[in-house]
Design a protein around this motif. Structure first.
Motif, PDB file in Angstrom:
ATOM      1  N   THR A 130       0.669  -1.016   0.363  1.00  0.00           N
ATOM      2  CA  THR A 130       0.095  -0.016  -0.029  1.00  0.00           C
ATOM      3  C   THR A 130       1.020   1.099   0.550  1.00  0.00           C
ATOM      4  O   THR A 130       2.106   1.262  -0.294  1.00  0.00           O
ATOM      5  CB  THR A 130      -1.089  -0.215   1.191  1.00  0.00           C
ATOM      6  OG1 THR A 130       0.130  -0.654   2.506  1.00  0.00           O
ATOM      7  CG2 THR A 130      -1.639  -0.956   1.179  1.00  0.00           C
ATOM      8  N   GLN A 131       0.184   2.558  -0.112  1.00  0.00           N
ATOM      9  CA  GLN A 131       0.785   3.935   0.293  1.00  0.00           C
ATOM     10  C   GLN A 131       2.242   4.265   0.660  1.00  0.00           C
ATOM     11  O   GLN A 131       1.626   3.375   2.302  1.00  0.00           O
ATOM     12  CB  GLN A 131      -0.266   4.944   0.102  1.00  0.00           C
ATOM     13  CG  GLN A 131      -0.965   4.878  -1.543  1.00  0.00           C
ATOM     14  CD  GLN A 131      -1.150   4.150  -1.270  1.00  0.00           C
ATOM     15  OE1 GLN A 131      -2.444   3.289  -0.678  1.00  0.00           O
ATOM     16  NE2 GLN A 131      -1.269   3.558  -3.251  1.00  0.00           N
ATOM     17  N   PHE A 132       2.745   4.582   0.675  1.00  0.00           N
ATOM     18  CA  PHE A 132       4.133   4.062   1.896  1.00  0.00           C
ATOM     19  C   PHE A 132       3.825   6.067   3.215  1.00  0.00           C
ATOM     20  O   PHE A 132       3.431   6.664   2.297  1.00  0.00           O
ATOM     21  CB  PHE A 132       5.587   4.651   1.179  1.00  0.00           C
ATOM     22  CG  PHE A 132       5.983   3.308   0.120  1.00  0.00           C
ATOM     23  CD1 PHE A 132       5.592   2.515   0.972  1.00  0.00           C
ATOM     24  CD2 PHE A 132       6.623   3.872  -0.482  1.00  0.00           C
ATOM     25  CE1 PHE A 132       5.320   1.615  -0.384  1.00  0.00           C
ATOM     26  CE2 PHE A 132       7.488   2.605  -1.461  1.00  0.00           C
ATOM     27  CZ  PHE A 132       6.760   1.764  -1.240  1.00  0.00           C
ATOM     28  N   PHE A 133       4.300   5.340   3.992  1.00  0.00           N
ATOM     29  CA  PHE A 133       4.295   7.038   4.840  1.00  0.00           C
ATOM     30  C   PHE A 133       5.058   7.865   4.691  1.00  0.00           C
ATOM     31  O   PHE A 133       4.774   9.008   4.253  1.00  0.00           O
ATOM     32  CB  PHE A 133       4.730   6.545   6.299  1.00  0.00           C
ATOM     33  CG  PHE A 133       3.920   5.601   7.256  1.00  0.00           C
ATOM     34  CD1 PHE A 133       2.645   5.282   7.261  1.00  0.00           C
ATOM     35  CD2 PHE A 133       4.511   4.482   8.316  1.00  0.00           C
ATOM     36  CE1 PHE A 133       1.465   3.813   7.801  1.00  0.00           C
ATOM     37  CE2 PHE A 133       3.624   3.923   8.945  1.00  0.00           C
ATOM     38  CZ  PHE A 133       2.884   3.460   9.123  1.00  0.00           C
ATOM     39  N   MET A 136       3.845  10.632   2.832  1.00  0.00           N
ATOM     40  CA  MET A 136       2.365  11.515   2.685  1.00  0.00           C
ATOM     41  C   MET A 136       3.169  12.838   2.493  1.00  0.00           C
ATOM     42  O   MET A 136       1.887  14.210   1.913  1.00  0.00           O
ATOM     43  CB  MET A 136       1.799  10.938   4.476  1.00  0.00           C
ATOM     44  CG  MET A 136       0.704  11.890   4.378  1.00  0.00           C
ATOM     45  SD  MET A 136      -0.435  11.852   3.241  1.00  0.00           S
ATOM     46  CE  MET A 136      -2.097  12.346   4.216  1.00  0.00           C
ATOM     47  N   VAL A 156      -7.540   4.684   2.808  1.00  0.00           N
ATOM     48  CA  VAL A 156      -6.096   3.959   1.655  1.00  0.00           C
ATOM     49  C   VAL A 156      -5.929   3.415   3.362  1.00  0.00           C
ATOM     50  O   VAL A 156      -6.270   3.580   4.930  1.00  0.00           O
ATOM     51  CB  VAL A 156      -5.132   5.564   1.792  1.00  0.00           C
ATOM     52  CG1 VAL A 156      -5.411   6.090   0.570  1.00  0.00           C
ATOM     53  CG2 VAL A 156      -5.058   5.455   3.004  1.00  0.00           C
ATOM     54  N   GLN A 157      -4.634   2.727   3.273  1.00  0.00           N
ATOM     55  CA  GLN A 157      -4.225   1.611   4.436  1.00  0.00           C
ATOM     56  C   GLN A 157      -2.676   2.097   4.294  1.00  0.00           C
ATOM     57  O   GLN A 157      -2.051   0.899   3.866  1.00  0.00           O
ATOM     58  CB  GLN A 157      -4.318  -0.136   4.192  1.00  0.00           C
ATOM     59  CG  GLN A 157      -4.428  -0.429   5.390  1.00  0.00           C
ATOM     60  CD  GLN A 157      -5.134  -2.204   5.635  1.00  0.00           C
ATOM     61  OE1 GLN A 157      -5.979  -2.007   3.916  1.00  0.00           O
ATOM     62  NE2 GLN A 157      -4.669  -3.099   6.365  1.00  0.00           N
ATOM     63  N   PRO A 158      -1.802   2.614   4.882  1.00  0.00           N
ATOM     64  CA  PRO A 158      -0.403   3.223   4.433  1.00  0.00           C
ATOM     65  C   PRO A 158       0.977   2.509   5.162  1.00  0.00           C
ATOM     66  O   PRO A 158       0.291   2.194   6.495  1.00  0.00           O
ATOM     67  CB  PRO A 158      -0.150   4.576   4.999  1.00  0.00           C
ATOM     68  CG  PRO A 158      -1.522   4.967   5.695  1.00  0.00           C
ATOM     69  CD  PRO A 158      -2.860   3.807   5.189  1.00  0.00           C
ATOM     70  N   THR A 161       7.844   2.106   5.210  1.00  0.00           N
ATOM     71  CA  THR A 161       8.763   1.441   4.340  1.00  0.00           C
ATOM     72  C   THR A 161       9.825   0.597   4.832  1.00  0.00           C
ATOM     73  O   THR A 161       9.974  -0.648   4.178  1.00  0.00           O
ATOM     74  CB  THR A 161       9.822   2.505   3.355  1.00  0.00           C
ATOM     75  OG1 THR A 161      10.488   3.259   4.393  1.00  0.00           O
ATOM     76  CG2 THR A 161       8.886   3.640   2.271  1.00  0.00           C
ATOM     77  N   LEU A 191      -8.407   9.656   2.874  1.00  0.00           N
ATOM     78  CA  LEU A 191      -6.736  10.248   3.008  1.00  0.00           C
ATOM     79  C   LEU A 191      -6.873  11.846   3.085  1.00  0.00           C
ATOM     80  O   LEU A 191      -6.021  12.375   3.777  1.00  0.00           O
ATOM     81  CB  LEU A 191      -6.674  11.011   1.119  1.00  0.00           C
ATOM     82  CG  LEU A 191      -5.360  10.804   0.799  1.00  0.00           C
ATOM     83  CD1 LEU A 191      -4.503  10.131   1.354  1.00  0.00           C
ATOM     84  CD2 LEU A 191      -5.432  10.846  -0.044  1.00  0.00           C
ATOM     85  N   TYR A 238       0.984   4.793  11.540  1.00  0.00           N
ATOM     86  CA  TYR A 238       1.083   5.778  10.949  1.00  0.00           C
ATOM     87  C   TYR A 238       1.805   6.640  12.724  1.00  0.00           C
ATOM     88  O   TYR A 238       2.673   7.302  12.488  1.00  0.00           O
ATOM     89  CB  TYR A 238      -0.250   6.081  10.064  1.00  0.00           C
ATOM     90  CG  TYR A 238       0.650   7.951  10.418  1.00  0.00           C
ATOM     91  CD1 TYR A 238       1.547   7.785   8.982  1.00  0.00           C
ATOM     92  CD2 TYR A 238      -0.289   8.644   9.837  1.00  0.00           C
ATOM     93  CE1 TYR A 238       1.864   9.104   8.461  1.00  0.00           C
ATOM     94  CE2 TYR A 238      -0.106   9.589   9.239  1.00  0.00           C
ATOM     95  CZ  TYR A 238       1.433  10.023   8.931  1.00  0.00           C
ATOM     96  OH  TYR A 238       1.491  10.939   7.947  1.00  0.00           O
TER      97      TYR A 238
END
Length: 246
Positions: A130-133, A136, A156-158, A161, A191, A238
């Motif tokens: 999923t999207q990386f912290f 942001m 989203v479900q960040p 890395t 988001l 997060y």
């Protein structure tokens, strides 16, 4: 085990090289800065010489309509060089839900990358994250001004890395999946809410305004960027990552 990391000097690649090296593997970090050009194939044969596994975490320099050609060329060059070198496992990093967002050029390009790897001559593993912290800040900057940040309410479900790197390292040192592993952070946010939490943690008083037409993620419909059942959930939350970053 000898492992070549393509894109080995970037955000993910540098962490992966370090992690694999500390685990006792022989690791080659390959990128333009080390003389490896995926677009021309220059330096690939030397970088892959003796490697059992190749992990490709390289990325297109743009997210626009040029990105499919980038992946078509570079994946073709990498698979051909891997076959010449006797590589036994090709690992590629991709995105959760990537094949569900045909509206985005970059997501179509990453879907093409996956298809090329699957149809290639070498056993493979695809790790979808999923999207990386860490991305942001870039997401906030796309639609921000001095007073507000406009963001859609896309779910989203960040993920951190470091957690992506842990998953890649595990896959790279195991037998090929000949399939896909999905990895995601432990929590789902809209988001816009993620934006509010980020700004609050940084004492940034700008408002976050919901705008379903704002930024790249406005093209995403529903919750396709959220991991499905069976995904591996990473441990880092997060809020904890934000606190550590401060």
């Amino acid at each position: 085990m000898k492992i070549t990391v393509i894109g080995g000097t970037g955000l993910i690649g540098s962490q992966l090289v370090s992690r694999l090296g500390k685990a006792g593997h022989e690791v080659v970090a390959s990128s333009l800065s080390t003389g490896v050009d995926l677009l021309t194939g220059e330096g690939l044969d030397q970088a892959l010489d003796g490697a059992e596994t190749v992990v490709n975490v390289s990325n297109s320099p743009t997210f626009d309509a040029a990105s499919p050609d980038f992946f078509r060329t570079t994946v073709g060059n990498l698979l051909a060089a891997g076959e010449r070198a006797g590589v036994r496992h090709q690992v590629a990093l991709s995105i959760v839900g990537v094949d569900q967002v045909p509206q985005l050029d970059y997501y179509r390009a990453k879907t093409l990358q996956e298809e090329l790897v699957r149809s290639g001559p070498t056993p493979y593993s695809i790790v979808r994250a999923t999207q990386f912290f860490e991305f942001m800040d870039a997401v906030l900057s796309w639609t921000a001004d001095e007073n507000a940040v406009r963001l859609p309410s896309t779910p989203v479900q960040p993920i951190a890395t470091a957690d992506v790197v842990a998953a890649l390292a595990g896959v790279a040192t195991a037998p090929p999946l000949n399939g896909t592993l999905n990895v995601a952070g432990p929590d789902v946010f809209s988001l816009d809410e993620l934006g509010r939490r980020t700004l609050a943690a940084r004492k940034d008083e700008r408002a976050v305004v919901i705008d379903e037409q704002a930024g790249m993620f406005a093209a995403v419909e529903g919750d396709v960027l959220v991991a499905r059942p069976g995904a591996r959930l990473a441990p880092t939350r997060y809020e904890d990552w934000l606190s550590a970053a401060r």
